[in-house]
Design a protein around this motif. Structure first.
Motif, PDB file in Angstrom:
ATOM      1  N   GLY A  13       0.818  -1.207   0.000  1.00  0.00           N
ATOM      2  CA  GLY A  13       0.000   0.000   0.000  1.00  0.00           C
ATOM      3  C   GLY A  13       0.849   1.252   0.000  1.00  0.00           C
ATOM      4  O   GLY A  13       1.691   1.438   0.882  1.00  0.00           O
ATOM      5  N   ALA A  14       0.628   2.137  -0.993  1.00  0.00           N
ATOM      6  CA  ALA A  14       1.397   3.377  -1.116  1.00  0.00           C
ATOM      7  C   ALA A  14       0.537   4.603  -0.862  1.00  0.00           C
ATOM      8  O   ALA A  14       0.792   5.675  -1.404  1.00  0.00           O
ATOM      9  CB  ALA A  14       2.039   3.466  -2.506  1.00  0.00           C
ATOM     10  N   GLY A  15      -0.485   4.436  -0.026  1.00  0.00           N
ATOM     11  CA  GLY A  15      -1.292   5.581   0.380  1.00  0.00           C
ATOM     12  C   GLY A  15      -0.618   6.330   1.518  1.00  0.00           C
ATOM     13  O   GLY A  15       0.556   6.098   1.827  1.00  0.00           O
ATOM     14  N   PRO A  16      -1.328   7.234   2.173  1.00  0.00           N
ATOM     15  CA  PRO A  16      -0.698   8.044   3.227  1.00  0.00           C
ATOM     16  C   PRO A  16      -0.134   7.207   4.368  1.00  0.00           C
ATOM     17  O   PRO A  16       0.962   7.484   4.862  1.00  0.00           O
ATOM     18  CB  PRO A  16      -1.827   8.966   3.707  1.00  0.00           C
ATOM     19  CG  PRO A  16      -3.083   8.365   3.189  1.00  0.00           C
ATOM     20  CD  PRO A  16      -2.720   7.650   1.932  1.00  0.00           C
ATOM     21  N   VAL A  17      -0.849   6.170   4.808  1.00  0.00           N
ATOM     22  CA  VAL A  17      -0.346   5.339   5.909  1.00  0.00           C
ATOM     23  C   VAL A  17       0.845   4.511   5.439  1.00  0.00           C
ATOM     24  O   VAL A  17       1.819   4.336   6.180  1.00  0.00           O
ATOM     25  CB  VAL A  17      -1.464   4.447   6.472  1.00  0.00           C
ATOM     26  CG1 VAL A  17      -0.913   3.482   7.521  1.00  0.00           C
ATOM     27  CG2 VAL A  17      -2.558   5.309   7.101  1.00  0.00           C
ATOM     28  N   GLY A  18       0.807   4.011   4.211  1.00  0.00           N
ATOM     29  CA  GLY A  18       1.946   3.276   3.671  1.00  0.00           C
ATOM     30  C   GLY A  18       3.194   4.140   3.593  1.00  0.00           C
ATOM     31  O   GLY A  18       4.300   3.696   3.934  1.00  0.00           O
ATOM     32  N   LEU A  19       3.042   5.400   3.183  1.00  0.00           N
ATOM     33  CA  LEU A  19       4.187   6.310   3.093  1.00  0.00           C
ATOM     34  C   LEU A  19       4.747   6.620   4.481  1.00  0.00           C
ATOM     35  O   LEU A  19       5.973   6.682   4.665  1.00  0.00           O
ATOM     36  CB  LEU A  19       3.775   7.601   2.386  1.00  0.00           C
ATOM     37  CG  LEU A  19       3.439   7.467   0.902  1.00  0.00           C
ATOM     38  CD1 LEU A  19       2.885   8.778   0.363  1.00  0.00           C
ATOM     39  CD2 LEU A  19       4.666   7.040   0.097  1.00  0.00           C
ATOM     40  N   PHE A  20       3.856   6.820   5.453  1.00  0.00           N
ATOM     41  CA  PHE A  20       4.351   7.086   6.806  1.00  0.00           C
ATOM     42  C   PHE A  20       5.014   5.842   7.390  1.00  0.00           C
ATOM     43  O   PHE A  20       5.942   5.953   8.204  1.00  0.00           O
ATOM     44  CB  PHE A  20       3.228   7.567   7.721  1.00  0.00           C
ATOM     45  CG  PHE A  20       3.734   8.069   9.044  1.00  0.00           C
ATOM     46  CD1 PHE A  20       4.355   9.300   9.144  1.00  0.00           C
ATOM     47  CD2 PHE A  20       3.608   7.297  10.187  1.00  0.00           C
ATOM     48  CE1 PHE A  20       4.848   9.764  10.365  1.00  0.00           C
ATOM     49  CE2 PHE A  20       4.091   7.755  11.408  1.00  0.00           C
ATOM     50  CZ  PHE A  20       4.714   8.985  11.497  1.00  0.00           C
ATOM     51  N   VAL A  35       4.678  -1.977  -2.437  1.00  0.00           N
ATOM     52  CA  VAL A  35       3.909  -2.515  -3.560  1.00  0.00           C
ATOM     53  C   VAL A  35       2.499  -1.940  -3.505  1.00  0.00           C
ATOM     54  O   VAL A  35       1.872  -1.902  -2.440  1.00  0.00           O
ATOM     55  CB  VAL A  35       3.847  -4.056  -3.494  1.00  0.00           C
ATOM     56  CG1 VAL A  35       2.947  -4.603  -4.594  1.00  0.00           C
ATOM     57  CG2 VAL A  35       5.241  -4.654  -3.607  1.00  0.00           C
ATOM     58  N   ASP A  36       1.990  -1.479  -4.656  1.00  0.00           N
ATOM     59  CA  ASP A  36       0.641  -0.928  -4.693  1.00  0.00           C
ATOM     60  C   ASP A  36      -0.010  -1.260  -6.032  1.00  0.00           C
ATOM     61  O   ASP A  36       0.638  -1.207  -7.075  1.00  0.00           O
ATOM     62  CB  ASP A  36       0.663   0.587  -4.491  1.00  0.00           C
ATOM     63  CG  ASP A  36      -0.707   1.136  -4.115  1.00  0.00           C
ATOM     64  OD1 ASP A  36      -0.894   1.542  -2.962  1.00  0.00           O
ATOM     65  OD2 ASP A  36      -1.601   1.152  -4.989  1.00  0.00           O
ATOM     66  N   ALA A  37      -1.306  -1.577  -5.986  1.00  0.00           N
ATOM     67  CA  ALA A  37      -2.038  -1.931  -7.198  1.00  0.00           C
ATOM     68  C   ALA A  37      -2.334  -0.712  -8.059  1.00  0.00           C
ATOM     69  O   ALA A  37      -2.550  -0.838  -9.267  1.00  0.00           O
ATOM     70  CB  ALA A  37      -3.351  -2.626  -6.832  1.00  0.00           C
ATOM     71  N   PHE A  38      -2.342   0.476  -7.457  1.00  0.00           N
ATOM     72  CA  PHE A  38      -2.626   1.704  -8.193  1.00  0.00           C
ATOM     73  C   PHE A  38      -1.378   2.141  -8.956  1.00  0.00           C
ATOM     74  O   PHE A  38      -0.254   1.816  -8.577  1.00  0.00           O
ATOM     75  CB  PHE A  38      -3.079   2.791  -7.210  1.00  0.00           C
ATOM     76  CG  PHE A  38      -3.660   4.014  -7.851  1.00  0.00           C
ATOM     77  CD1 PHE A  38      -4.505   3.924  -8.937  1.00  0.00           C
ATOM     78  CD2 PHE A  38      -3.366   5.276  -7.361  1.00  0.00           C
ATOM     79  CE1 PHE A  38      -5.044   5.059  -9.523  1.00  0.00           C
ATOM     80  CE2 PHE A  38      -3.898   6.418  -7.929  1.00  0.00           C
ATOM     81  CZ  PHE A  38      -4.737   6.307  -9.021  1.00  0.00           C
ATOM     82  N   SER A  39      -1.585   2.897 -10.007  1.00  0.00           N
ATOM     83  CA  SER A  39      -0.469   3.297 -10.867  1.00  0.00           C
ATOM     84  C   SER A  39       0.280   4.514 -10.356  1.00  0.00           C
ATOM     85  O   SER A  39       1.294   4.907 -10.939  1.00  0.00           O
ATOM     86  CB  SER A  39      -0.977   3.579 -12.290  1.00  0.00           C
ATOM     87  OG  SER A  39      -1.989   4.582 -12.266  1.00  0.00           O
ATOM     88  N   GLU A  40      -0.212   5.135  -9.267  1.00  0.00           N
ATOM     89  CA  GLU A  40       0.448   6.310  -8.707  1.00  0.00           C
ATOM     90  C   GLU A  40       0.584   6.165  -7.199  1.00  0.00           C
ATOM     91  O   GLU A  40      -0.207   5.474  -6.550  1.00  0.00           O
ATOM     92  CB  GLU A  40      -0.347   7.588  -9.013  1.00  0.00           C
ATOM     93  CG  GLU A  40      -0.318   7.985 -10.467  1.00  0.00           C
ATOM     94  CD  GLU A  40      -0.800   9.396 -10.656  1.00  0.00           C
ATOM     95  OE1 GLU A  40      -0.389  10.271  -9.874  1.00  0.00           O
ATOM     96  OE2 GLU A  40      -1.593   9.624 -11.572  1.00  0.00           O
ATOM     97  N   ALA A 117      -0.615  -1.989   4.636  1.00  0.00           N
ATOM     98  CA  ALA A 117      -1.251  -0.680   4.816  1.00  0.00           C
ATOM     99  C   ALA A 117      -2.077  -0.391   3.567  1.00  0.00           C
ATOM    100  O   ALA A 117      -1.952   0.659   2.944  1.00  0.00           O
ATOM    101  CB  ALA A 117      -0.195   0.404   5.048  1.00  0.00           C
ATOM    102  N   ALA A 118      -2.913  -1.347   3.205  1.00  0.00           N
ATOM    103  CA  ALA A 118      -3.570  -1.344   1.900  1.00  0.00           C
ATOM    104  C   ALA A 118      -4.919  -0.649   1.874  1.00  0.00           C
ATOM    105  O   ALA A 118      -5.652  -0.778   0.899  1.00  0.00           O
ATOM    106  CB  ALA A 118      -3.738  -2.795   1.426  1.00  0.00           C
TER     107      ALA A 118
END
Length: 340
Positions: A13-20, A35-40, A117-118
């Motif tokens: 997960g590359a959302g806000p929690v993944g980044l933190f 790793v994240d399923a989204f392209s951004e 953190a998905a």
């Protein structure tokens, strides 16, 4: 298959929690592969509401979602995380204390521990059942907006009645040639403040509201949208000239990519211990909306706290022979890159 990447922690997960999580792990001297399923990078903050203000981030009376993601990326950057975007985890095997994670790109990642953190899981748009829509996706049909300036001067039709539809109608009304919002009900599901702003724009003729209507057909030439046909509840049809269609009918989420991890997934959440953020699978931890326990509050600030706890627990699991020495970030000084 031989492993291609190696890291201390795999973050799903590359959302806000993944980044933190990357920052929290970096503070403990651990490298992360995300790793994240989204392209951004940015998860739903970027996919759904990049221009929407967020009011519950400590120290920020108001911060737009896009800016929050930018700042979290800057905070994580010194620790040199690797990112595998548009990628799913597809399998897992264990060897002693190591995890070997297979991905949808055919790669294998060697890691000491995993932090999930998905959010709600891998997500994708709910596509409206319109003939020929697939051929227009990415050119004239978009399920999220990554750069509003690319829509400057366009004739835009937005479909939907939730926050995404209403918020983008408000934002794009300043830069588009025209904005038409189509919703099949007279009542919207957006926040009262956003709805009030939308109605004001409608009164000022900056947004054309078509309710109750729904989109029934698309007209295109050479894979470019030219018009959208809408229909009311009595079958009356109208044709709207359009360059871009933004259908905002929500996202479908899916945690099936983690099905082999033995996490005991319940719906769209993973049960875990709030004291350690550990899951039912040894060496795998969770943080953010995907993590569930009694009296959970689904707030970003909660997710950030969970990320710090998960990082501490993952450190203990990954390096059982290393002592854990707590330090404040002010004691650690300027973040330094984690050694390769």
């Amino acid at each position: 298959m031989s492993w291609k990447y190696e890291s201390d922690i795999l973050v799903v997960g590359a959302g806000p929690v993944g980044l933190f999580t990357v920052f929290a792990c970096g503070q403990l001297g651990m490298r992360c592969h995300v790793v994240d399923a989204f392209s951004e990078i940015g998860g739903q903050c970027i996919a759904l509401y990049p221009e929407k203000p967020i009011y519950d981030i400590p120290g920020f009376p108001s911060v737009r979602a896009r800016e929050l993601i930018t700042r979290l990326r800057e905070q994580a950057k010194p620790y040199r995380p690797k990112f595998s975007l548009d990628t799913l985890t597809t399998g897992l095997r264990r060897d002693n204390r190591w995890f070997f994670i297979q991905t949808s790109k055919g790669d294998e990642i060697l890691t000491r521990a995993v932090i999930v953190a998905a959010g709600p899981g891998a997500f994708g748009p709910n596509r409206p059942p319109l003939a020929g829509i697939e051929a227009l996706e990415g050119t004239s049909v978009h399920y999220w907006v990554t750069d509003p300036q690319q829509l400057r001067g366009k004739r835009i039709v937005i479909a939907g009645g939730g926050d995404s539809a209403v918020d983008w109608a408000i934002v794009l009304s300043d830069i588009a040639a025209s904005v038409t919002l189509v919703h099949r009900r007279a009542k919207f599901r957006a926040s009262p403040a956003s709805l009030s702003a939308l109605l004001q724009l409608s009164d000022n003729k900056k947004v054309d509201l078509r309710v109750p209507f729904q989109i029934s057909a698309l007209e295109a030439a050479e894979q470019r949208l030219e018009a959208v046909t809408i229909e009311d509840m009595d079958g009356k049809r109208e044709t709207l000239d359009a360059d871009v269609l933004l259908p905002f009918f929500g996202l479908s989420s899916d945690l099936s990519a983690l099905s082999e991890f033995g996490l005991g997934i319940e719906g769209s959440t993973i049960p875990c211990d709030p004291l350690t953020m550990s899951t039912r699978a040894s060496g795998i931890f969770a943080a953010g909306d995907v993590a569930f326990y009694a009296h959970k509050e689904k707030l970003l600030v909660t997710g950030f706290s969970e990320a710090a706890i998960a990082a501490r627990s993952a450190f203990t699991y990954a390096y059982p022979d290393k002592p854990y020495h707590f330090q404040h970030s002010t004691d650690r000084g300027v973040p330094r890159p984690v050694s390769a």
